[in-house]
Design a protein around this motif. Structure first.
Motif, short mmCIF file in Angstrom:
data_model
loop_
_atom_site.label_atom_id
_atom_site.label_comp_id
_atom_site.label_asym_id
_atom_site.label_seq_id
_atom_site.Cartn_x
_atom_site.Cartn_y
_atom_site.Cartn_z
N SER A 102 12.92 9.47 9.22
CA SER A 102 14.32 9.31 9.63
C SER A 102 14.95 8.14 8.87
CB SER A 102 14.42 9.11 11.14
OG SER A 102 13.76 7.93 11.49
N ASN A 103 14.12 7.31 8.24
CA ASN A 103 14.65 6.15 7.51
C ASN A 103 14.79 6.39 6.01
OD1 ASN A 103 14.73 4.86 9.91
ND2 ASN A 103 12.97 3.53 9.54
N ALA A 104 14.53 7.60 5.55
CA ALA A 104 14.70 7.88 4.12
C ALA A 104 16.20 7.90 3.79
CB ALA A 104 14.08 9.24 3.77
N GLN A 105 16.55 7.35 2.64
CA GLN A 105 17.96 7.34 2.23
C GLN A 105 18.43 8.75 1.89
OE1 GLN A 105 20.45 4.82 1.64
NE2 GLN A 105 19.08 3.64 2.97
N ILE A 134 19.83 9.46 -8.00
CA ILE A 134 18.79 8.52 -7.57
C ILE A 134 19.30 7.07 -7.59
CG2 ILE A 134 16.46 7.64 -8.09
CD1 ILE A 134 16.50 10.60 -7.17
N GLY A 135 19.78 6.63 -8.75
CA GLY A 135 20.22 5.23 -8.87
C GLY A 135 21.33 4.89 -7.89
N PRO A 136 22.41 5.69 -7.83
CA PRO A 136 23.49 5.37 -6.89
C PRO A 136 23.03 5.35 -5.42
CG PRO A 136 24.29 6.85 -8.58
CD PRO A 136 22.80 6.74 -8.79
N SER A 137 22.09 6.21 -5.05
CA SER A 137 21.63 6.22 -3.66
C SER A 137 20.83 4.95 -3.35
CB SER A 137 20.79 7.47 -3.39
OG SER A 137 20.19 7.38 -2.13
N TYR A 138 19.91 4.58 -4.26
CA TYR A 138 19.14 3.35 -4.05
C TYR A 138 20.05 2.12 -4.12
CZ TYR A 138 14.42 5.44 -4.16
OH TYR A 138 13.29 6.14 -3.88
N ALA A 139 21.10 2.19 -4.95
CA ALA A 139 22.03 1.05 -5.03
C ALA A 139 22.70 0.86 -3.67
CB ALA A 139 23.07 1.31 -6.12
N ALA A 143 22.69 -2.21 -1.11
CA ALA A 143 23.99 -2.77 -0.70
C ALA A 143 24.22 -2.59 0.80
CB ALA A 143 25.12 -2.11 -1.48
N ARG A 144 23.34 -1.84 1.43
CA ARG A 144 23.38 -1.54 2.88
C ARG A 144 24.59 -0.72 3.28
NH1 ARG A 144 22.51 -7.58 3.07
NH2 ARG A 144 23.41 -7.08 1.07
N HIS A 157 28.16 8.54 14.69
CA HIS A 157 27.64 7.46 13.86
C HIS A 157 27.76 7.85 12.37
CE1 HIS A 157 24.95 4.18 12.88
NE2 HIS A 157 24.23 5.02 12.16
N CYS A 158 27.36 9.08 12.08
CA CYS A 158 27.39 9.58 10.71
C CYS A 158 28.84 9.57 10.19
CB CYS A 158 26.81 10.99 10.68
SG CYS A 158 26.70 11.69 9.03
N ALA A 159 29.76 10.02 11.03
CA ALA A 159 31.17 10.08 10.61
C ALA A 159 31.67 8.68 10.25
CB ALA A 159 32.02 10.68 11.74
N ASN A 160 31.36 7.71 11.08
CA ASN A 160 31.84 6.34 10.82
C ASN A 160 31.28 5.79 9.52
OD1 ASN A 160 33.34 6.30 13.12
ND2 ASN A 160 31.71 5.39 14.37
N ARG A 161 29.98 5.96 9.33
CA ARG A 161 29.33 5.39 8.14
C ARG A 161 29.77 6.13 6.88
NH1 ARG A 161 26.21 1.10 7.91
NH2 ARG A 161 24.89 2.08 6.35
N LEU A 162 29.86 7.45 6.97
CA LEU A 162 30.23 8.23 5.78
C LEU A 162 31.69 7.97 5.40
CD1 LEU A 162 29.31 10.21 3.61
CD2 LEU A 162 29.99 12.10 5.12
N ARG A 163 32.55 7.82 6.42
CA ARG A 163 33.97 7.57 6.13
C ARG A 163 34.11 6.29 5.30
NH1 ARG A 163 35.71 7.55 10.96
NH2 ARG A 163 36.47 9.69 11.15
N ALA A 164 33.41 5.24 5.75
CA ALA A 164 33.50 3.95 5.05
C ALA A 164 32.91 4.07 3.64
CB ALA A 164 32.74 2.89 5.85
N ALA A 165 31.77 4.73 3.52
CA ALA A 165 31.10 4.84 2.21
C ALA A 165 31.95 5.65 1.23
CB ALA A 165 29.73 5.50 2.37
N LEU A 166 32.48 6.77 1.73
CA LEU A 166 33.22 7.67 0.84
C LEU A 166 34.56 7.07 0.40
CD1 LEU A 166 32.70 10.35 -0.50
CD2 LEU A 166 33.85 11.49 1.41
N ALA A 167 35.15 6.27 1.29
CA ALA A 167 36.43 5.64 0.92
C ALA A 167 36.23 4.81 -0.34
CB ALA A 167 36.94 4.78 2.07
N GLU A 168 35.15 4.04 -0.37
CA GLU A 168 34.89 3.19 -1.54
C GLU A 168 34.54 4.04 -2.76
OE1 GLU A 168 31.43 0.71 -1.32
OE2 GLU A 168 32.03 -0.45 -3.08
#
Ligand code: IMP
Length: 431
Positions: A102-105, A134-139, A143-144, A157-168
């Motif tokens: 469950s902790n795999a990126q 691979i590189g962007p996912s590990y980056a 970067a957390r 939870h997924c919606a909140n995290r993905l919204r923030a990640a995708l905006a950037e």
């Protein structure tokens, strides 16, 4: 042997898939701990060819538990494609024999796009990645800002995290790379659906592997890529984004370092590399082409022609030492039949000085020159040889020369793609 690490001792593509498949017969649990679908392990079973990118090769053996550890970067769509492909071919895959941390990126669509755009941006300085994100996912992991497989199972939870990640990421794709961004709602729906399908496989795999080991089960750690592509110890920056050798296991599988009992490196009888970056023993000439043709050296994941050259004893010695290897498996020995002379890089010239040790502290590894020694080759076909004493004398001389150069016993030789095309030399391989 209750825990064993098998890793690539060159730049990947050493033929690990077949060796791991052979060893899988003798273990209970097979664990991937790093990398992702950039790897491509080819295994031939009963004349049937399987190319596995994410699922450990133990899946081809009934009764083995196969684990994708927390250190792996998982593209959920690719994983499900692989599961479906195996099911279609009658291979059993279920929540018991395939376990996913469950902790795999997670590798998202935007990681794959960013992989391509960043490579384009780098121009001549490109790494030559596999384009699998691979590189962007590990980056994002470092970067957390990344999401993990467990996050896909929690919609809010997924919606909140993905919204923030995708905006950037959308801002980067649009404003820096001049490309279109991705639609958040669409991406969320896709990844939540993928997460739902993966749910039966998901768990705390670190605890599961430790529990199995402590209960006396035999555990095999399956490395992807090779030590020379290790992010810390390889030919940086022309590397992948994870720790590829035995050093990646404790963090990437949640398994104590002191419980890794045995380690075997795998190397081809010559050397190949895909992508850009230093390759001291490369033969960018008719010899390299001859090796490529004889060994059919094209990438299992991308189909790219591999760069080919002679065995680099300096690099292999370094990789084996770094991983504390107990032995080396040499693959593709059969490919060298017919070469009048076979060379090996035994030393490097670094800034006018000759060195036998790998110069890991050198900023520009491209400036290193390999120094070769040569031995006469053999003409006989080796593909049907099964006993060491049946090898031609010159092939045996070559193996023993390599053994002396790398400093650990050569425990197994491989002379063809099929399971049975091996010559034992100390490593017990069940058949
Ligand atoms: P990435 O892992 O896709 O980011 O690619 C980084 C470098 O590692 C490139 O040179 C790739 O060709 C290389 N690489 C990644 N995976 C493999 C593999 O499984 N075999 C050989 N080379 C690989």
């Amino acid at each position: 042997m209750s825990s064993v690490s098998v890793f690539g001792a060159q730049w990947g593509d050493e033929g690990k898939g077949k060796i791991i498949d052979l060893l899988s017969q003798d273990v209970d649990v097979v664990v991937r701990y790093q990398g992702g679908a950039n790897a491509g392990h080819t295994v031939v079973v009963g004349g049937q060819k399987y190319v596995l990118h994410l699922i450990p090769s133990g899946i081809l053996h009934a009764g083995r538990v196969n684990v994708i550890g927390n250190g792996v970067a998982v593209d959920p769509a690719k994983l499900l494609e692989e599961i479906d492909g195996l099911l279609e071919r009658g291979v059993e895959v279920n929540g018991e024999n395939l376990r996913l941390s469950s902790n795999a990126q997670v590798i998202f669509e935007h990681h794959k796009l960013m992989d391509r755009y960043s490579e384009r941006w780098r121009g001549d300085g490109r790494i030559g990645t596999t384009g699998r994100g691979i590189g962007p996912s590990y980056a994002d992991k470092a970067a957390r800002t990344g999401l993990r497989i467990g996050d896909l199972l929690e919609p809010d939870h997924c919606a909140n995290r993905l919204r923030a990640a995708l905006a950037e990421k959308n801002a980067l794709m649009e404003k820096v790379h001049g490309e279109s961004g991705l639609d958040f709602d669409e991406q969320l729906a896709i990844y939540l659906a993928l997460g739902k399908r993966l749910a039966p496989f998901v768990g705390d795999t670190g605890a599961e592997v430790r529990r199995a080991y402590n209960a006396g089960k035999r555990v095999l750690f399956e490395g992807a890529q090779g030590v020379m592509l290790d992010i810390d110890h390889g030919t940086y920056p022309f590397v992948t984004s994870s720790n590829t050798g035995t050093n990646g296991i404790p963090a990437g599988a949640g398994f104590p370092a002191k419980q890794i009992e045995t380690a075997y490196g795998i190397a081809k009888a010559y050397c190949t590399r895909v992508g850009e970056g230093p390759f001291p023993s490369e033969q960018a000439d008719p010899i390299g082409k001859r090796i490529r043709d004889a060994g059919n050296e094209y990438g299992a994941t991308t189909g790219r022609p591999r760069r080919c050259g002679w065995f680099d004893a300096v690099a292999v010695r370094y990789g084996l030492e770094l991983c504390g290897a107990d032995g080396l498996v040499v693959t593709n020995l059969d490919v060298l039949s017919g070469f009048e002379e076979i060379s090996v890089a035994t030393r490097y010239r670094v800034g006018g000085e000759e060195r036998e040790d790998y110069p890991a502290d050198l900023v520009d590894l491209g400036s290193v020159q390999a120094i070769y020694e040569s031995r006469p080759g053999w003409t006989e076909d080796l593909t049907a040889v099964r006993k060491y004493e049946d090898l031609p004398q010159r092939a045996r001389d070559y193996v023993e020369w390599l053994e002396q150069l790398v400093g650990v016993p050569i425990v197994l030789l491989s002379v063809g793609p099929d399971r049975e095309q091996v010559i034992p030399r100390g490593l017990f391989v069940a058949s």
